[in-house]
Design a protein around this motif. Structure first.
Motif, PDB file in Angstrom:
ATOM      1  N   LYS A 612       0.853  -1.184   0.000  1.00  0.00           N
ATOM      2  CA  LYS A 612       0.000   0.000   0.000  1.00  0.00           C
ATOM      3  C   LYS A 612       0.890   1.235   0.000  1.00  0.00           C
ATOM      4  O   LYS A 612       1.690   1.429   0.900  1.00  0.00           O
ATOM      5  N   LEU A 613       0.718   2.056  -1.033  1.00  0.00           N
ATOM      6  CA  LEU A 613       1.631   3.181  -1.215  1.00  0.00           C
ATOM      7  C   LEU A 613       0.982   4.523  -0.904  1.00  0.00           C
ATOM      8  O   LEU A 613       1.389   5.549  -1.428  1.00  0.00           O
ATOM      9  N   GLY A 614      -0.025   4.530  -0.084  1.00  0.00           N
ATOM     10  CA  GLY A 614      -0.599   5.793   0.363  1.00  0.00           C
ATOM     11  C   GLY A 614      -1.123   6.676  -0.749  1.00  0.00           C
ATOM     12  O   GLY A 614      -0.985   7.903  -0.697  1.00  0.00           O
ATOM     13  N   GLY A 615      -1.696   6.091  -1.776  1.00  0.00           N
ATOM     14  CA  GLY A 615      -2.285   6.884  -2.855  1.00  0.00           C
ATOM     15  C   GLY A 615      -1.347   7.174  -4.004  1.00  0.00           C
ATOM     16  O   GLY A 615      -1.792   7.551  -5.095  1.00  0.00           O
ATOM     17  N   GLN A 616      -0.047   7.017  -3.791  1.00  0.00           N
ATOM     18  CA  GLN A 616       0.909   7.275  -4.879  1.00  0.00           C
ATOM     19  C   GLN A 616       0.774   6.185  -5.950  1.00  0.00           C
ATOM     20  O   GLN A 616       0.528   5.016  -5.641  1.00  0.00           O
ATOM     21  N   ILE A 617       0.905   6.574  -7.217  1.00  0.00           N
ATOM     22  CA  ILE A 617       0.714   5.650  -8.338  1.00  0.00           C
ATOM     23  C   ILE A 617       2.046   4.984  -8.662  1.00  0.00           C
ATOM     24  O   ILE A 617       3.057   5.664  -8.844  1.00  0.00           O
ATOM     25  N   ALA A 618       2.034   3.655  -8.727  1.00  0.00           N
ATOM     26  CA  ALA A 618       3.278   2.912  -8.909  1.00  0.00           C
ATOM     27  C   ALA A 618       3.064   1.711  -9.812  1.00  0.00           C
ATOM     28  O   ALA A 618       1.945   1.238 -10.018  1.00  0.00           O
ATOM     29  N   ALA A 627      12.594 -22.728  -4.923  1.00  0.00           N
ATOM     30  CA  ALA A 627      12.923 -23.045  -3.530  1.00  0.00           C
ATOM     31  C   ALA A 627      13.019 -21.796  -2.661  1.00  0.00           C
ATOM     32  O   ALA A 627      13.534 -21.859  -1.545  1.00  0.00           O
ATOM     33  N   LYS A 628      12.540 -20.659  -3.173  1.00  0.00           N
ATOM     34  CA  LYS A 628      12.476 -19.409  -2.400  1.00  0.00           C
ATOM     35  C   LYS A 628      13.847 -19.006  -1.830  1.00  0.00           C
ATOM     36  O   LYS A 628      13.976 -18.658  -0.661  1.00  0.00           O
ATOM     37  N   ARG A 629      14.870 -19.005  -2.698  1.00  0.00           N
ATOM     38  CA  ARG A 629      16.217 -18.632  -2.256  1.00  0.00           C
ATOM     39  C   ARG A 629      16.487 -17.142  -2.453  1.00  0.00           C
ATOM     40  O   ARG A 629      17.382 -16.588  -1.820  1.00  0.00           O
ATOM     41  N   ASP A 630      15.747 -16.521  -3.356  1.00  0.00           N
ATOM     42  CA  ASP A 630      15.881 -15.086  -3.613  1.00  0.00           C
ATOM     43  C   ASP A 630      14.487 -14.496  -3.780  1.00  0.00           C
ATOM     44  O   ASP A 630      13.640 -15.097  -4.467  1.00  0.00           O
ATOM     45  N   VAL A 631      14.256 -13.324  -3.184  1.00  0.00           N
ATOM     46  CA  VAL A 631      13.004 -12.603  -3.433  1.00  0.00           C
ATOM     47  C   VAL A 631      13.335 -11.167  -3.818  1.00  0.00           C
ATOM     48  O   VAL A 631      14.275 -10.570  -3.284  1.00  0.00           O
ATOM     49  N   TRP A 632      12.561 -10.635  -4.750  1.00  0.00           N
ATOM     50  CA  TRP A 632      12.799  -9.291  -5.282  1.00  0.00           C
ATOM     51  C   TRP A 632      11.491  -8.506  -5.309  1.00  0.00           C
ATOM     52  O   TRP A 632      10.405  -9.076  -5.415  1.00  0.00           O
ATOM     53  N   PHE A 633      11.638  -7.201  -5.252  1.00  0.00           N
ATOM     54  CA  PHE A 633      10.586  -6.321  -5.738  1.00  0.00           C
ATOM     55  C   PHE A 633      11.257  -5.118  -6.393  1.00  0.00           C
ATOM     56  O   PHE A 633      12.081  -4.439  -5.772  1.00  0.00           O
ATOM     57  N   TYR A 640      10.709   8.049  -8.076  1.00  0.00           N
ATOM     58  CA  TYR A 640      11.850   7.181  -7.774  1.00  0.00           C
ATOM     59  C   TYR A 640      11.645   5.779  -8.347  1.00  0.00           C
ATOM     60  O   TYR A 640      10.518   5.289  -8.438  1.00  0.00           O
ATOM     61  N   THR A 641      12.772   5.154  -8.704  1.00  0.00           N
ATOM     62  CA  THR A 641      12.788   3.731  -9.060  1.00  0.00           C
ATOM     63  C   THR A 641      13.644   3.018  -8.018  1.00  0.00           C
ATOM     64  O   THR A 641      14.756   3.454  -7.724  1.00  0.00           O
ATOM     65  N   THR A 642      13.122   1.929  -7.468  1.00  0.00           N
ATOM     66  CA  THR A 642      13.854   1.208  -6.425  1.00  0.00           C
ATOM     67  C   THR A 642      13.793  -0.290  -6.681  1.00  0.00           C
ATOM     68  O   THR A 642      12.726  -0.841  -6.973  1.00  0.00           O
ATOM     69  N   ALA A 643      14.956  -0.935  -6.577  1.00  0.00           N
ATOM     70  CA  ALA A 643      15.050  -2.390  -6.684  1.00  0.00           C
ATOM     71  C   ALA A 643      15.511  -2.934  -5.341  1.00  0.00           C
ATOM     72  O   ALA A 643      16.491  -2.451  -4.770  1.00  0.00           O
ATOM     73  N   ILE A 644      14.804  -3.937  -4.844  1.00  0.00           N
ATOM     74  CA  ILE A 644      15.116  -4.551  -3.548  1.00  0.00           C
ATOM     75  C   ILE A 644      15.324  -6.053  -3.742  1.00  0.00           C
ATOM     76  O   ILE A 644      14.526  -6.717  -4.415  1.00  0.00           O
ATOM     77  N   TRP A 645      16.393  -6.571  -3.152  1.00  0.00           N
ATOM     78  CA  TRP A 645      16.644  -8.015  -3.125  1.00  0.00           C
ATOM     79  C   TRP A 645      16.807  -8.474  -1.688  1.00  0.00           C
ATOM     80  O   TRP A 645      17.375  -7.761  -0.848  1.00  0.00           O
ATOM     81  N   ALA A 660      11.045  -8.504   0.416  1.00  0.00           N
ATOM     82  CA  ALA A 660      11.465  -7.438  -0.507  1.00  0.00           C
ATOM     83  C   ALA A 660      10.345  -6.418  -0.704  1.00  0.00           C
ATOM     84  O   ALA A 660      10.589  -5.199  -0.703  1.00  0.00           O
ATOM     85  N   GLY A 661       9.108  -6.917  -0.875  1.00  0.00           N
ATOM     86  CA  GLY A 661       7.979  -6.010  -1.065  1.00  0.00           C
ATOM     87  C   GLY A 661       7.733  -5.130   0.145  1.00  0.00           C
ATOM     88  O   GLY A 661       7.411  -3.938   0.005  1.00  0.00           O
ATOM     89  N   LYS A 662       7.913  -5.675   1.337  1.00  0.00           N
ATOM     90  CA  LYS A 662       7.699  -4.895   2.562  1.00  0.00           C
ATOM     91  C   LYS A 662       8.779  -3.818   2.724  1.00  0.00           C
ATOM     92  O   LYS A 662       8.484  -2.696   3.165  1.00  0.00           O
ATOM     93  N   ILE A 663      10.020  -4.144   2.383  1.00  0.00           N
ATOM     94  CA  ILE A 663      11.090  -3.133   2.430  1.00  0.00           C
ATOM     95  C   ILE A 663      10.786  -2.023   1.441  1.00  0.00           C
ATOM     96  O   ILE A 663      10.883  -0.829   1.762  1.00  0.00           O
ATOM     97  N   TRP A 664      10.397  -2.427   0.234  1.00  0.00           N
ATOM     98  CA  TRP A 664      10.073  -1.446  -0.815  1.00  0.00           C
ATOM     99  C   TRP A 664       8.922  -0.558  -0.363  1.00  0.00           C
ATOM    100  O   TRP A 664       8.951   0.657  -0.534  1.00  0.00           O
ATOM    101  N   GLU A 665       7.899  -1.151   0.223  1.00  0.00           N
ATOM    102  CA  GLU A 665       6.723  -0.401   0.687  1.00  0.00           C
ATOM    103  C   GLU A 665       7.106   0.628   1.754  1.00  0.00           C
ATOM    104  O   GLU A 665       6.748   1.807   1.643  1.00  0.00           O
ATOM    105  N   GLN A 666       7.845   0.210   2.773  1.00  0.00           N
ATOM    106  CA  GLN A 666       8.233   1.132   3.851  1.00  0.00           C
ATOM    107  C   GLN A 666       9.104   2.262   3.322  1.00  0.00           C
ATOM    108  O   GLN A 666       8.852   3.442   3.613  1.00  0.00           O
ATOM    109  N   PHE A 667      10.100   1.892   2.523  1.00  0.00           N
ATOM    110  CA  PHE A 667      11.036   2.896   2.003  1.00  0.00           C
ATOM    111  C   PHE A 667      10.330   3.896   1.088  1.00  0.00           C
ATOM    112  O   PHE A 667      10.481   5.125   1.248  1.00  0.00           O
TER     113      PHE A 667
END
Length: 934
Positions: A612-618, A627-633, A640-645, A660-667
């Motif tokens: 949830k990005l607080g109304g901002q369009i993304a 095997a869920k060894r890496d997750v990205w968003f 801004y453009t942000t890549a999270i691993w 990764a999605g939660k880090i991206w969301e908070q940031f």
């Protein structure tokens, strides 16, 4: 009597004993020697003339560069003193406000007087680098001529040789490190002036104090303390020879990384010292036997190594590589080519990185401390629930992120792990598997870009088998037909795989190559799993951020990192961000369609609908590996453009795929707090076309003036319509034509190869030769490429003429075969006629028997001997006559006769019903009949 005198007397004795014939041979040999000597002189003069010509040509074409460099050198000479040859100051890194954020200490440097520098080291340098150092006036012209030969071979590019110690002092302290003709020429001009101003001892002193010895060691005192744990004045002959080799190439002869190569170089230096008489043979033997102990004595240095500084140094090194014209490569035709390139790249990259760490640089970056702090905070807080550590004391669960300011396209934040104390920057050093996060870059956007799909295009989510590879969905089932919006939103692997095949692996990889993805290997050229993020090596976080930023930036990839300006305290400005190049990766319409499609990932039902990005369009995309060894968003807004691993350093399975999605969301929420809502701009060339039932776009274009502009661009799309582009439709036609031409080429190549391998071994293969030739020619005629068509026709003609020789020998047999074949066919035709007649006769037989049985059945049903019955008897009798020749005749006649006898006794009149006196009792009034009795 010394050895040389004895040898001379020996030669005189031999000469006096010569016969007349031997004297004649000696005379001829002497004449040949004189000729060789003259030829050698002519060759040297020719080389000098050619060298001067090339030098003059280079100066002519670089006149402005020459004047500029000469002005700088004059200023440098005018202000030069002994302090100019001391160590450079610490390399400093600054943020986007000009505040210092890092400093790289250049080590425990100490300047030594020549009296404290071992004479063995001085002689080692003379033997290894400049054998005529004590006698020349700054330039060794013989060595320069030798270098001129290399100059000619390399078409004016300096790659080796010719530099005296004096010239190297100038290179190390006054000029750049790049290998160029102009730099070499300026060395030659300045060296004599330097020798006029300073003595040989002072120049040697400058040299030993300004050389780089690897591992952050500048100057011989720093190197001696680090490698041997002792002052330079106490170094042995062997240690001096080794240090002379190390400074020649710190990356190759570093005793820490390869003591074997360091010793090999040391032996070479000792051998040269003995040859020049600088040491005795016994001293050489003792030095070679000495056991070299490398202590790696660390000294306490003050410096700043954080995620921003390590990335800044990395990017600065890349800019120095670009300054030198280094040819970067990203896709390889073989594994050996990849390894050869990597070896070359690492060697030069390490050299540039060492230069920067060696001091003298001021690196001005785009880092925004507010953004940086928020990014670090988001990584640390979202991963704080996992406190498990590795043996090295680092957290096992790690994360990395890179943020780009879309307005400037500079990287404004980079985090390489949890906390600030980890020296390993996963933001650009870690190569990890991207999973589905690669699909927009490698699959869908390229498909949009080539007009292969639109957001409404329908593919079937179904089980796929291809050479043993069967992609599976994360949701472990198949949904059937779905459009691209749905496929991207729920990250369908089977659809992505099909679209990737339509684009083509080679074409798809070219998109990553243009965006400088550095982890590609030769195996990725054919690995079918890369469409779903299964690479040989993987990708880096900063590369993913820059690639996603290209989608936001109308498909334009801009060659920027975090370096705004790079300065050197002696060489001036080496790089300014204004020179950054922009190149189109995706058409603007394709980039927008990808952006519009990816908004569905964050909508209800998408794989990231929890963000949830607080109304901002993304727009963005999740990525989860097997095997869920890496997750990205990876995602972006207009700001801004942000890549999270996120992943474990030991590559173990993750417990949560939403890290990764939660880090991206908070940031992203935190850095957008004071930003107004900004919608993605729809290109003017984007149209809305009606959607057919099969997912194809129809011809009806929606009037854009009727769109509800109060809604977001994503929501204002009319029902029953979807995005399209006339530009991309044309690209699709081009793509289809290209694909069809490839198919024609493959078919033609196959047909030509088959004809080239065709052999005549019997009559049938001889007779089929012409047809094979015509068939192959027909395939070739369909090829549009004139050059390839000509090549194919030539190959066919050559093979045809070759086969004709064999074909001629089979002509008589072919004629005999054709005659025999004609007789055989005629006989077969006669036989077939007879068979047909037999079949017809039998068919008539069965039909007549059947007809007679039917007559008998009808007669058996007769109850009266009326005229109709008599006619039926007459017809049956005729039918019986037709059956006379058949074995069934007698039985049929007996049955017929019985029926004749029976019928003869039947009544001849059919009785009529009695009519009552009052007909109305039977037939009521017609008005009472129903009106519709059908």
């Amino acid at each position: 009597m010394n050895e040389r005198t004895g040898e001379r007397i020996k030669k005189e004795k031999i000469s006096n004993s010569n016969t007349p014939l031997e004297k004649q041979h000696q005379k001829e040999n002497k004449s040949h020697s004189k000729l060789k000597c003259w030829l050698k002189r002519i060759l040297i003069v020719s080389i000098v003339i050619i060298g001067l010509f090339i030098a003059g040509y280079q100066i002519l074409i670089h006149t402005d560069m020459y004047k500029d460099t000469l002005n700088k050198v004059y200023d440098r000479l005018a202000t030069m003193d002994k302090e100019s040859f001391r160590k450079l100051s610490n390399t400093k890194i600054y943020d986007n406000q000009g505040e210092k954020i890092g400093e790289i200490n250049t080590g425990n440097y100490k300047y030594l007087k020549i009296s404290d520098i071992p004479i063995e080291l001085q002689n080692a340098y003379i033997a290894a680098e400049d054998q005529h150092f004590k006698h020349h006036r700054g330039v060794d012209y013989k060595a320069t001529i030798r270098a001129g030969l290399v100059l000619i071979v390399n078409k004016g590019e300096i790659t080796q040789g010719g530099s005296t110690i004096t010239q190297q002092v100038i290179k190390n302290n006054m000029l750049s490190q790049e290998q160029s003709f102009m730099r070499k020429f300026m060395e030659i001009l300045i060296a004599p002036e330097l020798e006029k101003k300073y003595s040989k001892q002072e120049i040697m002193e400058f040299y030993c104090n300004s050389n780089y010895y690897g591992n952050g060691c500048y100057g011989i005192e720093s190197a001696s303390q680090y490698y041997f744990g002792k002052p330079a004045k106490d170094m042995t002959l062997a240690e001096c020879a080794m240090m002379a080799g190390v400074s020649n190439s710190p990356n190759n002869y570093n005793p820490v990384t390869s003591i074997q190569l360091a010793k090999k170089k040391m032996y070479s230096v000792l051998n040269k010292m003995k040859t020049l008489g600088l040491i005795t043979e016994k001293e050489e033997e003792l030095a070679k036997k000495q056991k070299i102990i490398v202590t790696q004595t660390e000294t306490e240095v003050v410096g700043t190594n954080n995620y921003m500084t390590t990335y800044a140094i990395h990017c600065a090194a890349l800019e120095l590589l670009k300054n030198d014209g280094f040819d970067f490569e990203y896709i390889f035709d073989s594994e050996s080519q990849y390894k050869k390139y990597q070896q070359k790249y690492k060697e030069i990259y390490n050299e540039k990185s060492s230069l920067i760490r060696g001091g003298g640089y001021h690196i001005y970056t785009s880092f925004d401390m507010k953004v940086q702090n928020e990014l670090q905070k988001a990584v640390d807080e979202q991963l704080s629930g996992n406190q498990q550590k590795q043996e090295n004391g680092k957290y096992q669960l790690q994360g990395a992120g890179v943020c780009i300011d879309n307005k400037t396209n500079y990287i404004v934040g980079i985090v390489g792990g949890r906390g600030n104390e980890d020296q390993f920057n996963r933001g650009f050093l870690a190569t990890r598997q991207p999973g589905s996060a690669i699909k927009p870059l490698l699959v869908y956007a390229p498909a949009y870009d080539n007009g292969i799909i639109s957001p409404a295009s329908v593919y079937t989510d179904k089980k796929i088998e291809n050479k043993g590879y069967s992609p599976k969905n994360a949701y472990n089932k198949f949904y059937g037909d779905m459009n691209m919006r749905r496929a991207v939103a729920i990250s369908t692997n089977t659809v992505a795989y099909q679209v990737f095949n339509d684009v083509g692996q080679k074409k798809a990889l070219e998109y990553l190559e243009k965006m400088q993805f550095s982890g590609l290997r030769y195996a990725d050229n054919t690995a079918v799993s890369i469409s779903l993020g299964g690479f040989t090596n993987g990708v880096k976080v900063d590369e993913m951020a820059k690639a996603y930023a290209a989608l936001q930036h109308d498909g334009q990839w801009i060659e920027k990192n975090c370096i705004v300006k790079l300065e050197h305290e002696k060489e001036g400005i080496l790089f300014k961000g204004e020179r950054a190049k922009s190149k189109e990766i995706y058409n603007a319409d394709a980039a927008y369609m990808m952006t519009d499609t990816m908004q569905g990932v964050l909508k209800e039902g998408g794989t990231a609908d929890y963000i949830k990005l607080g109304g901002q369009i993304a727009a963005g995309k999740t990525g989860t590996t097997n095997a869920k060894r890496d997750v990205w968003f990876c995602g972006y807004t207009n700001y801004y453009t942000t890549a999270i691993w996120v992943g474990n350093d030991n590559n173990k399975q993750l417990r949560d795929t939403k890290y990764a999605g939660k880090i991206w969301e908070q940031f992203m929420n935190n850095i957008h707090q004071e930003k107004s809502v900004s919608d993605f701009k729809v290109p003017d060339t984007i149209e809305y076309h009606n959607i057919k039932s099969n997912g194809n776009l129809g011809n009806t274009v929606y009037d854009k003036s009727k769109l509800d502009m109060k809604k977001t661009a994503y929501d204002r799309r009319p029902e029953g319509y979807d995005l399209s582009s006339g530009i991309l439709k044309n690209k699709l036609l081009e793509y289809q034509e290209e694909k069809e031409e490839k198919e024609r080429l493959l078919a033609a190549e196959k047909a030509v190869k088959e004809f080239e391998q065709y052999q005549i071994t019997d009559v049938n293969s001889a007779k089929a030769m012409e047809e094979k030739y015509k068939s192959a020619s027909a395939k070739v005629s369909e090829v549009a490429d004139i050059k390839k068509k000509s090549e194919f026709n030539t190959r066919l003609a050559e093979r045809y003429e070759s086969l004709r020789v064999t074909y001629e020998t089979w002509l008589t047999k072919i004629k005999e075969y054709d005659e025999e074949d004609a007789v055989r066919k005629q006989a077969e035709a006669v036989s077939q006629t007879e068979k047909n007649q037999e079949i017809a006769t039998e068919k008539l037989h069965q039909q007549r028997i059947k007809s007679m049985n039917e007559y008998l059945k009808l007669l058996s049903e007769r109850k009266y001997n009326t005229d109709i019955t008599k006619e039926l008897l007459a017809d049956a009798e005729k039918c019986l006559e037709n059956c006379f020749a058949y074995p069934e005749h007698d039985e049929l006649k007996r049955k017929f006769d019985r029926e004749v006898q029976r019928i003869s006794g039947l009544p001849t009149v059919v009785p009529q019903p009695e009519i009552p006196e009052n007909e109305n009792d039977i037939f009521p009034d017609r008005n009472d009949y129903p009106q519709d009795i059908s």
